[in-house]
Structures are given as structure tokens and as C-alpha cells.
Design a protein around this motif. Structure first.
Motif, PDB file in Angstrom:
ATOM      1  N   ALA A   7       3.633  -6.674 -17.591  1.00 21.52           N
ATOM      2  CA  ALA A   7       4.380  -5.613 -16.897  1.00 21.52           C
ATOM      3  C   ALA A   7       3.556  -5.038 -15.749  1.00 21.52           C
ATOM      4  O   ALA A   7       4.095  -4.701 -14.693  1.00 21.52           O
ATOM      5  N   SER A   8       2.235  -4.937 -15.954  1.00 23.15           N
ATOM      6  CA  SER A   8       1.405  -4.309 -14.925  1.00 23.15           C
ATOM      7  C   SER A   8       1.215  -5.231 -13.717  1.00 23.15           C
ATOM      8  O   SER A   8       0.747  -4.808 -12.679  1.00 23.15           O
ATOM      9  N   MET A   9       1.574  -6.508 -13.874  1.00 21.64           N
ATOM     10  CA  MET A   9       1.360  -7.460 -12.779  1.00 21.64           C
ATOM     11  C   MET A   9       2.632  -7.826 -12.029  1.00 21.64           C
ATOM     12  O   MET A   9       2.580  -8.536 -11.033  1.00 21.64           O
ATOM     13  N   HIS A  10       3.774  -7.388 -12.533  1.00 22.69           N
ATOM     14  CA  HIS A  10       5.034  -7.831 -11.917  1.00 22.69           C
ATOM     15  C   HIS A  10       5.883  -6.682 -11.397  1.00 22.69           C
ATOM     16  O   HIS A  10       5.842  -5.574 -11.925  1.00 22.69           O
ATOM     17  N   GLY A  19      10.943  -9.355 -10.366  1.00 23.07           N
ATOM     18  CA  GLY A  19      10.184 -10.206 -11.289  1.00 23.07           C
ATOM     19  C   GLY A  19       9.038 -10.941 -10.601  1.00 23.07           C
ATOM     20  O   GLY A  19       8.292 -11.670 -11.250  1.00 23.07           O
ATOM     21  N   LEU A  20       8.869 -10.739  -9.286  1.00 22.48           N
ATOM     22  CA  LEU A  20       7.755 -11.375  -8.568  1.00 22.48           C
ATOM     23  C   LEU A  20       6.458 -10.635  -8.893  1.00 22.48           C
ATOM     24  O   LEU A  20       6.483  -9.563  -9.502  1.00 22.48           O
ATOM     25  N   LEU A  21       5.335 -11.197  -8.450  1.00 25.05           N
ATOM     26  CA  LEU A  21       4.065 -10.470  -8.594  1.00 25.05           C
ATOM     27  C   LEU A  21       4.150  -9.172  -7.804  1.00 25.05           C
ATOM     28  O   LEU A  21       4.883  -9.099  -6.807  1.00 25.05           O
ATOM     29  N   ASN A  22       3.412  -8.164  -8.218  1.00 25.62           N
ATOM     30  CA  ASN A  22       3.371  -6.936  -7.428  1.00 25.62           C
ATOM     31  C   ASN A  22       2.105  -6.921  -6.557  1.00 25.62           C
ATOM     32  O   ASN A  22       1.280  -7.842  -6.614  1.00 25.62           O
ATOM     33  N   ARG A  23       1.949  -5.877  -5.792  1.00 23.42           N
ATOM     34  CA  ARG A  23       0.833  -5.807  -4.837  1.00 23.42           C
ATOM     35  C   ARG A  23      -0.520  -5.918  -5.543  1.00 23.42           C
ATOM     36  O   ARG A  23      -1.406  -6.632  -5.103  1.00 23.42           O
ATOM     37  N   ARG A  24      -0.631  -5.208  -6.674  1.00 21.72           N
ATOM     38  CA  ARG A  24      -1.892  -5.194  -7.416  1.00 21.72           C
ATOM     39  C   ARG A  24      -2.300  -6.601  -7.853  1.00 21.72           C
ATOM     40  O   ARG A  24      -3.428  -7.051  -7.639  1.00 21.72           O
ATOM     41  N   ALA A  25      -1.322  -7.317  -8.436  1.00 25.24           N
ATOM     42  CA  ALA A  25      -1.601  -8.675  -8.912  1.00 25.24           C
ATOM     43  C   ALA A  25      -1.917  -9.585  -7.733  1.00 25.24           C
ATOM     44  O   ALA A  25      -2.836 -10.417  -7.812  1.00 25.24           O
ATOM     45  N   MET A  26      -1.154  -9.427  -6.628  1.00 28.07           N
ATOM     46  CA  MET A  26      -1.374 -10.295  -5.475  1.00 28.07           C
ATOM     47  C   MET A  26      -2.773 -10.084  -4.912  1.00 28.07           C
ATOM     48  O   MET A  26      -3.441 -11.044  -4.537  1.00 28.07           O
ATOM     49  N   LEU A  65      -5.323 -12.930  -4.440  1.00 24.15           N
ATOM     50  CA  LEU A  65      -5.821 -13.140  -3.079  1.00 24.15           C
ATOM     51  C   LEU A  65      -7.347 -13.258  -3.091  1.00 24.15           C
ATOM     52  O   LEU A  65      -7.915 -14.145  -2.442  1.00 24.15           O
ATOM     53  N   ARG A  66      -7.995 -12.371  -3.864  1.00 22.70           N
ATOM     54  CA  ARG A  66      -9.465 -12.421  -3.959  1.00 22.70           C
ATOM     55  C   ARG A  66      -9.910 -13.769  -4.541  1.00 22.70           C
ATOM     56  O   ARG A  66     -10.811 -14.416  -4.017  1.00 22.70           O
ATOM     57  N   ASN A  67      -9.217 -14.206  -5.625  1.00 22.66           N
ATOM     58  CA  ASN A  67      -9.576 -15.495  -6.250  1.00 22.66           C
ATOM     59  C   ASN A  67      -9.400 -16.648  -5.274  1.00 22.66           C
ATOM     60  O   ASN A  67     -10.279 -17.512  -5.153  1.00 22.66           O
ATOM     61  N   GLN A  68      -8.263 -16.653  -4.595  1.00 25.68           N
ATOM     62  CA  GLN A  68      -7.973 -17.756  -3.665  1.00 25.68           C
ATOM     63  C   GLN A  68      -8.949 -17.742  -2.495  1.00 25.68           C
ATOM     64  O   GLN A  68      -9.333 -18.786  -1.981  1.00 25.68           O
ATOM     65  N   TRP A  69      -9.337 -16.538  -2.097  1.00 22.30           N
ATOM     66  CA  TRP A  69     -10.309 -16.400  -0.997  1.00 22.30           C
ATOM     67  C   TRP A  69     -11.626 -17.075  -1.379  1.00 22.30           C
ATOM     68  O   TRP A  69     -12.163 -17.878  -0.626  1.00 22.30           O
ATOM     69  N   HIS A  70     -12.121 -16.811  -2.601  1.00 19.10           N
ATOM     70  CA  HIS A  70     -13.386 -17.411  -3.042  1.00 19.10           C
ATOM     71  C   HIS A  70     -13.235 -18.921  -3.209  1.00 19.10           C
ATOM     72  O   HIS A  70     -14.139 -19.682  -2.893  1.00 19.10           O
ATOM     73  N   ALA A 102       4.619 -12.388  -3.792  1.00 19.05           N
ATOM     74  CA  ALA A 102       4.593 -11.007  -4.297  1.00 19.05           C
ATOM     75  C   ALA A 102       5.511 -10.135  -3.466  1.00 19.05           C
ATOM     76  O   ALA A 102       5.711 -10.376  -2.274  1.00 19.05           O
ATOM     77  N   ARG A 103       6.076  -9.134  -4.121  1.00 18.35           N
ATOM     78  CA  ARG A 103       6.769  -8.092  -3.368  1.00 18.35           C
ATOM     79  C   ARG A 103       5.728  -7.006  -3.142  1.00 18.35           C
ATOM     80  O   ARG A 103       5.239  -6.395  -4.099  1.00 18.35           O
ATOM     81  N   MET A 104       5.382  -6.807  -1.860  1.00 16.42           N
ATOM     82  CA  MET A 104       4.287  -5.887  -1.566  1.00 16.42           C
ATOM     83  C   MET A 104       4.774  -4.444  -1.513  1.00 16.42           C
ATOM     84  O   MET A 104       3.982  -3.516  -1.458  1.00 16.42           O
ATOM     85  N   GLY A 105       6.098  -4.273  -1.516  1.00 19.67           N
ATOM     86  CA  GLY A 105       6.672  -2.938  -1.449  1.00 19.67           C
ATOM     87  C   GLY A 105       7.916  -3.007  -0.593  1.00 19.67           C
ATOM     88  O   GLY A 105       8.026  -3.898   0.254  1.00 19.67           O
ATOM     89  N   GLY A 106       8.893  -2.102  -0.810  1.00 19.17           N
ATOM     90  CA  GLY A 106      10.114  -2.070  -0.001  1.00 19.17           C
ATOM     91  C   GLY A 106      10.719  -3.445   0.162  1.00 19.17           C
ATOM     92  O   GLY A 106      11.002  -4.139  -0.817  1.00 19.17           O
TER      93      GLY A 106
END
Ligand SMILES: Nc1nc2c(ncn2[C@@H]2O[C@H](COP(=O)(O)OP(=O)(O)OP(=O)(O)O)[C@@H](O)[C@H]2O)c(=O)[nH]1
Length: 381
Positions: free
Chosen positions: A223-226, A231-238, A242-247, A300-304
Motif C-alpha cells: 500500500a505504501s508503494m502504490h 494501482g501504479l507505483l507512487n512517487r515514493r516508490a519510483m 530510480l535510485r536503484n536503476q541509477w546505480h 509511476a503516477r507522480m501526482g495529479g
């Protein structure tokens, strides 16, 4: 004899306490209440059965003999029912339920006399053993699928042990027929059985509390990630992905594309269709992304009305083609809005993934100011 009675009392009290703990848990966890209430009933019935068993004496009352066996069998039925509900297993066919009516009816109708004891032993132990063995085979797979191999064995081993013990007791009675093999109050074996009941119900209570906590934690994390609406990822999860994919990008230098998407004039959609209509468009947009992106792509839905797509192992021309395709699909599938997209490639020179996000944002802004319904690509440094 005296020690036996004390042990019986303590064990019965302890099992009753487990029942009380499950009752408290049922009040605290409404989402799992039906299963937990079944387990509270299981402990209560088991405590009753054990207490009735401790009342066995020369008077041979119906309650102490048939009642004890009936309560124990009902306890097992409630335990299995709770497990089936907990694991979201479809209820067994009605014919299976009818199967348990046979031993229950036999225990109700048999007299408590010494003569009827062999029948009672076979019916009570055979019924319980068969039920536990079936439950073992039915529950092991879903338990393993959700919680892993070892936790499922930890929980199922006592069940298998009791199934085999009870079937063994029924077989022993058949072997010694017509000599009654009923549990006697003052035997060491009886006390050992009492202890093993206590141990198995303890393992059951602690084990299922643990898997329950595991399930609740997993649900909270989910719930905290979507995003609730799409039902998409939320900003926090993204941000975490993003950090993982960056590394990963820094290590392997695989091409990593980043796309900011915004719905055009979404305010108008809300104004004409209402907020619920706007929500439906957001959900349809999410479905479109899910349908046309690969499994490894992250959305992810980043908002709005803003979305972020993260496309691993995607070179710029492929990302550009995908963005153009999504833009066109919004028309073809009559989404009710057009899409503006800002694309960029993540580059090690950025120093931070956030810099690439800002570049994609700037590209999106350009797409908006240049007339919307288009893809703008911002070159990486
Ligand atoms: N239905 C619905 N509307 C939302 C939600 N979140 C944000 N909005 C609406 O989205 C609209 C965004 O409007 P603006 O930021 O002005 O952007 P726009 O109308 O899409 O215009 P451009 O982005 O410039 O094309 C606002 O009306 C918000 O109320 C939501 O969860 N559901």
C-alpha cells in the motif's frame, strides 16, 4: 493421579489462554477476523475437550468420554476451517463437509460404556487423523506459495505429526480389538499426549501469529508503494526504483530512458465529466501504459495528471518510438485526452538521477508550450 490432575488443569488453562489471545487478535485485525475467530473457537473447543478428558473416572459419564472426543474433533474442524479462510482457499465441496458428520453423529449416538470404547476410539482418532492428513495436503501448497518453504513446514509438521499419531491410535485399536485402548487419566502416556497438544497448539499460535504479521507487513508495504487510484507505483516508490536503476546504470552503462508524461488540458476533462470522470481517464491512462509497456519498465503516477516512465535497457531511438506510439494510442483508444511527453536519456555525467528527471521535466514543459500532444526529447549532456 494427583500430578496428572494438576497437569490437566494447567494445560487446559494454557490452551484456553491461547483462545483468549486469538479473540483479542480478532478484535484488532478486522481483515482476518473470520479466520481468527475460527481459531479462537478451535482453542476454546480444545480446552473444553481437554477439560472433559480430565473428568474421566469410573462413572463413565457421556460428557467425559463422548463429549471430550466430540469437542476435540470440532476443535480440529474449526482449526482447518480457519486455515482455509486464512489462505483464501475455496471452501471444500459439500460432500467433504458431510464426511465429518459421520464421526460427529457416531460420537453423539454411541453410549459412553466400556463396551463402546473401541468404536469410540476408532471413530474419534480415525476421524481426527484423516481430517488432519487431508488438511496437511490441502494447506501445504498455498502456505508455501505465500510464506516460503520452511515456514510452511514449520507450521505443517505438527499437523502431520498429529495426523499420523491419531491414525496410529485408530490402527492400534483395530489391532487390539475388542480390548479398549482409551486414554486413561492417570497414565504417563496420557500426560505426554496432553503436553504434545500444548506444544502443537503453542507452535500453531505463534507460527500463525508470525505469518499473519508477515502478511500484514507485506500488505502495508504494498500500500505504501502504490497509488490508490491507478494501482501504479507512487512517487515514493519510483524515487527508490530510480535510485536503484541509477546505480545499475553507472555500473553497467546500459541505456536508461526517462519519460515525463502529462495529460493535456486535464482540468477541462474534470470540468466537463466531473471529478469521477477525470478519475476514470486517469485509470484508463494507467491501463494503457500497463498494456503497452514491457514487464521490466516502471511506471509511476507522480501526482495529479503526471506520470513518470523509467525504461531500462532502452536506447534513445526505441524510447522515442515508444513515446510516439503512446501518444498515438491515446488517440486510437479514445482516451479522452492527448498526451505530452518529455524524454531524456539518463547519463553518468548527470551526477544524480534527479538531474535527468529535471531534464525530462523541462522537455515536457517544452512539449506543452509548443502546442501539446507531442513528444520532445532533451539530449543528455
Ligand atoms: N479527477 C482528478 N483530477 C485530478 C486529480 N489530481 C489532480 N487533478 C486535476 O488535474 C487538473 C490539472 O490541471 P492543470 O495543472 O491546470 O493542467 P491541465 O488542465 O492538464 O493543463 P496542461 O497540463 O497545461 O495541459 C486540476 O484540475 C486538478 O484538480 C485526481 O486524482 N483526479
Amino acid at each position: 493421579m494427583q500430578i496428572g490432575a494438576e497437569v490437566h488443569g494447567l494445560v487446559t488453562f494454557q490452551v484456553g489462554l491461547y483462545g483468549l489471545a486469538w479473540l483479542i487478535a480478532a478484535r484488532m485485525l478486522p481483515s482476518e477476523r473470520p479466520a481468527i475467530l475460527s481459531w479462537a473457537g478451535f482453542k476454546a473447543m480444545l480446552a473444553l475437550g481437554l477439560w472433559l478428558l480430565s473428568q474421566r473416572d469410573a462413572q463413565r459419564s457421556w460428557w467425559a468420554y463422548n463429549g471430550a472426543n466430540l469437542a476435540t474433533l470440532l476443535a480440529m474442524l474449526l482449526m482447518v476451517r480457519g486455515c482455509l479462510i486464512f489462505l483464501r482457499h475455496p471452501p471444500p465441496p459439500r460432500a467433504w463437509n458431510a464426511l465429518w458428520l459421520l464421526p460427529l453423529a457416531a460420537l453423539l449416538l454411541l453410549p459412553p460404556s466400556q463396551d463402546a470404547a473401541p468404536w469410540r476410539v476408532v471413530v474419534a482418532y480415525g476421524g481426527q487423523g484423516l481430517l488432519l492428513l487431508l488438511a496437511f495436503f490441502v494447506l501445504r501448497q498455498p502456505l508455501r506459495a505465500e510464506f516460503g518453504r520452511w515456514p510452511s513446514w514449520g507450521l505443517m509438521a505438527p499437523m502431520l505429526g498429529f495426523a499420523l499419531h491419531n491414525l496410529g491410535a485408530a490402527a492400534r485399536q483395530l489391532w487390539h480389538w475388542p480390548l479398549a485402548q482409551e486414554l486413561q487419566m492417570n497414565s504417563t502416556f496420557n500426560i505426554a499426549i496432553f503436553y504434545s497438544y500444548l506444544m502443537a497448539t503453542g507452535v500453531f499460535a505463534i507460527g500463525f501469529m508470525a505469518v499473519l504479521t508477515h502478511r500484514l507487513t507485506a500488505r502495508l508495504r504494498e500500500a505504501s508503494m502504490h497509488d490508490e487510484l491507478t494501482g501504479l507505483l507512487n512517487r515514493r516508490a519510483m524515487n527508490e526504483y530510480l535510485r536503484n536503476q541509477w546505480h545499475r546504470h553507472l555500473r553497467r552503462r546500459h541505456p536508461l530512458a526517462l519519460v515525463m508524461v502529462d495529460l493535456d488540458h486535464f482540468k477541462r476533462v474534470n470540468d466537463t465529466l466531473g471529478h469521477a470522470g477525470g478519475d476514470a481517464v486517469l485509470r484508463a491512462t494507467a491501463a494503457l501504459f500497463r498494456k503497452h509497456l514491457r514487464r521490466e519498465d516502471l511506471v509511476a503516477r507522480m501526482g495529479g495528471e503526471e506520470f513518470l516512465l523509467l525504461l531500462p535497457d532502452t536506447p534513445e531511438p526505441a524510447a522515442q518510438a515508444l513515446c510516439e506510439r503512446l501518444r498515438q494510442l491515446a488517440h486510437d483508444e479514445q482516451l479522452g485526452v492527448t498526451l505530452s511527453l518529455g524524454l531524456t536519456m539518463v547519463a553518468a555525467e548527470d551526477g544524480d538521477a534527479e538531474v535527468a528527471v529535471r531534464r525530462a521535466d523541462a522537455a515536457l514543459y517544452r512539449a506543452k508550450t509548443e502546442g501539446r500532444d507531442r513528444v520532445v526529447s532533451a539530449p543528455a549532456p
